[in-house]
Design an enzyme around this catalytic site. Structure first.
Site, mmCIF file in Angstrom:
data_model
loop_
_atom_site.group_PDB
_atom_site.id
_atom_site.type_symbol
_atom_site.label_atom_id
_atom_site.label_comp_id
_atom_site.label_asym_id
_atom_site.label_seq_id
_atom_site.Cartn_x
_atom_site.Cartn_y
_atom_site.Cartn_z
ATOM 1 C CG ASP A 201 48.646 38.347 33.346
ATOM 2 O OD1 ASP A 201 48.416 38.604 34.536
ATOM 3 O OD2 ASP A 201 49.129 37.258 32.961
ATOM 4 C CG HIS B 24 47.114 43.271 42.972
ATOM 5 N ND1 HIS B 24 48.097 44.215 42.782
ATOM 6 C CD2 HIS B 24 46.566 43.556 44.182
ATOM 7 C CE1 HIS B 24 48.135 45.039 43.809
ATOM 8 N NE2 HIS B 24 47.217 44.653 44.696
ATOM 9 C CD GLU C 33 42.903 43.461 44.858
ATOM 10 O OE1 GLU C 33 43.384 43.303 46.004
ATOM 11 O OE2 GLU C 33 42.492 44.561 44.445
#
Length: 617
Positions: free
Chosen positions: A562, A514, A571
């Site tokens: 994922d 992310h 993230e």
């Protein structure tokens, strides 16, 4: 870091699959046997009335064995049975009894992992990038931040916001790792690299403290955030709504500012500047500038003027209203004690140590129950006790500090016992889960790994092989080393998912991190805010590899998704990577030249450097 509001637990579904090979099925075959009847045991009776299972073979085989001396044969059978029983019992004892702990050597390439983890910070830089920058999908950005007065620093995570509070913590932790383990950094050729990362951050932190002056004589200004949601009514484009590379930002970037009552923010900036001054002590001019700024800020935020009230930066909307959704602070006394401790190391002025020790108990009382024993951007009490214990171990300062030092030492021993306790939350795969009700377990596991290895080194320098817990048990240096290594090995792939949670390390690692810059192609084209959802929601792997980024990690069940649109899994943040770097360098082998040395040098730790500015009378 995306706000927790993006995480809707009610919509998160976990699908657990079981391999067919993992299911035990009754055999379709009957056991086959060859009976040898020696007529030495009583014959069993078929009391249940069932017929015996017939053999697969068409007819049985009669070996026609004869026992010449039945008495001797019985002795042989009994002796053999006893011997086999003893072997079985011994094997069970070896399996279940506590083992003497060994320091498990690194099963991973820690040098490679460390180099990669440091590279992540290069990918997070804001401002005019160095000409030798190695990250191919990054360019200059944020050049208008603060009307050009706040250019530089680091983007926090997968977004393009610069949060001062976690950034200062990141610089403090990275500096601490260099102060302790700079011989190791130098051995692997990363000392200059990590120092440049620290300086990129400390240069920016110097810009965040604006002294009161003639134009604004009433108060000091602290910058808490650059980027976020602006008050511009004509455009909805901003750092939260737009999924854009930092190089493509064309929207207004607001600046959030505070006064000197933002005690926690000030305390962390003081700690960062003070710790960095020790890293750059050979550059007297720069080091002095860092120390002076930290000293001025400390005096400003600890003044005892009538009506002056200390507090948390996120309690005031204009100061930390937007940061509240990302980095909400729950206390400030730990940061002021933390800042005072580091300022003492930086200056040798006992005034700051006195402040830290006199306020240590109140900082402990302020610590929330969910943060106890956790070292991260919101809680510095645990790490501060490690620093004060270091003082007790290696410098005898005596009165009036000894009581606080003993309190710290007891707290650290209890902390280490908690890491090793069977009652501490750990996943089945072995990951310590210090905040089980929250995501991002790897951030807390990494700092636990760092503190446990660092403390084991302190004990080893003192030639202490163990220490005690309050329940009467004890832990050894090797226990701490094994725990520390187990957490890093988990992060690097020794886990049920068989996945490295550091991008680029190993063969299986997250491919959908992310992160705005990593997910959008570096194609020399400008991409608008409206195009962002295309990249955010794409199921394709990121076109740019965010080398060295440690993602938030798995859940309590060791499961990991994922997926780019699930930031609570994928993230990375600069604060969590700082913990990873600290753990990796602590666990790294000492320099080869130290093999013939003793004490701290043999461990690759600088035992005296942190005391450089402390002078005894």
């Amino acid at each position: 870091m995306d706000s927790g509001k993006t995480c809707d637990p009610d919509t998160l579904l976990y699908m657990h699959s079981i391999s067919p090979a993992g299911r035990l099925l009754p055999s379709a075959n009957r056991w086959n046997s060859i009976e040898i009847n020696f007529n030495i045991f009583p014959q069993s009776q078929n009391t249940w009335g069932y017929e015996s299972l017939p053999s697969r073979f068409a007819k049985s085989i009669d070996f026609k064995l004869t026992v010449a001396n039945k008495k001797n044969f019985k002795r042989f059978i009994y002796a053999s049975s006893t011997f086999v029983s003893l072997i079985v019992i011994l094997c069970l004892l070896l399996h279940f009894l506590p083992h003497k702990q060994r320091h498990h050597g690194a099963t991973k390439d820690l040098t490679l992992a460390l180099k990669q983890a440091l590279s992540f910070f290069d990918a997070q830089k804001s401002g005019v990038l160095p000409k030798d920058d190695m990250v191919k999908f990054r360019g200059d950005s944020g050049l208008d931040d603060g009307n050009k007065s706040l250019v530089g620093g680091y983007y926090d995570s997968g977004n393009n916001i610069k949060f001062s509070f976690p950034m200062a913590y990141t610089i403090t932790l990275l500096s601490w790792s260099v102060i302790e383990y700079h011989p190791k950094y130098e051995e692997i050729g990363e000392l200059d690299h990590v120092k440049s990362i620290i300086k990129w951050g400390s240069d920016y932190l110097l810009k965040l403290f604006i002294h009161a002056n003639q134009t604004s004589p009433s108060s000091t200004t602290l910058i808490s955030q650059v980027g976020g949601v602006s008050n511009n009514k004509t455009s909805t484009d901003n750092d939260v709504n737009c999924w854009q590379r930092p190089e493509d930002m064309r929207y207004e970037r607001p600046v959030s500012s505070c006064d000197e009552t933002a005690s926690d923010l000030a305390g962390e900036i003081i700690a960062a500047l003070s710790a960095a001054s020790l890293v750059f002590n050979e550059d007297k001019k720069y080091s002095t500038n860092l120390t002076k700024t930290a000293t001025d800020l400390f005096d400003m935020v600890t003044k005892e003027d009538p009506g002056f009230v200390q507090g948390m930066y996120t309690t005031k909307d204009e100061c930390g209203g937007q940061a509240r959704e990302f980095y909400n602070s729950t206390g400030y006394k730990d940061e002021l004690v933390w800042g005072g401790t580091w300022l003492f190391f930086a200056t040798g002025n006992a005034t700051y140590l006195r402040y830290a020790t006199e306020n240590l108990v109140s900082a402990e009382e302020e610590e929330s129950s969910v943060d106890k024993g956790v070292f991260y951007w919101n809680n510095k009490f645990t790490a501060n006790t490690v620093l004060l214990t270091r003082l007790r171990f290696f410098i005898d300062l005596g009165y009036p500090y000894e009581e606080s030092f003993i309190l710290s030492n007891n707290n650290v021993d209890s902390l280490m016992c908690s890491y090793l306790s069977h009652t501490t939350h750990k996943t089945q795969g072995g990951l310590i889960f210090l905040k089980p009700d929250q995501y991002a377990p790897l951030e807390y596991a990494a700092t636990a790994s760092f503190l446990s290895k660092l403390y084991s080194d302190y004990l080893a320098v003192l030639h202490k092989s163990s220490s005690s817990c309050t329940n009467g048990t004890s832990f050894s240096v090797e226990n701490l080393q094994d725990f520390s290594m187990s957490q890093v090995n988990y992060i690097l792939g020794d886990n049920p998912m068989e996945m490295s949670y550091v991008v680029g390390y190993g063969n299986n690692y997250p491919k959908h991190v992310h992160h705005r810059g990593a997910s959008i192609p570096w194609d020399n084209q400008w991409h608008s805010c409206a195009e962002g959802s295309t990249w955010l929601n794409s199921e394709n792997p990121n076109p740019n590899e965010l080398l060295g980024a440690m993602v938030r990690g798995p859940d309590w069940n060791d499961m990991f998704l994922d997926q780019r649109d699930k930031p609570w899994f994928t993230e990375p943040t600069i604060s969590s990577n700082a913990g990873l770097v600290a753990a990796l360098i602590a666990l790294h082998d000492p320099p080869h030249s130290s093999s013939s040395m003793n004490g701290a040098e043999a461990l690759g730790i600088d035992n005296s450097g942190i005391f450089h500015n402390i002078h005894f009378i």
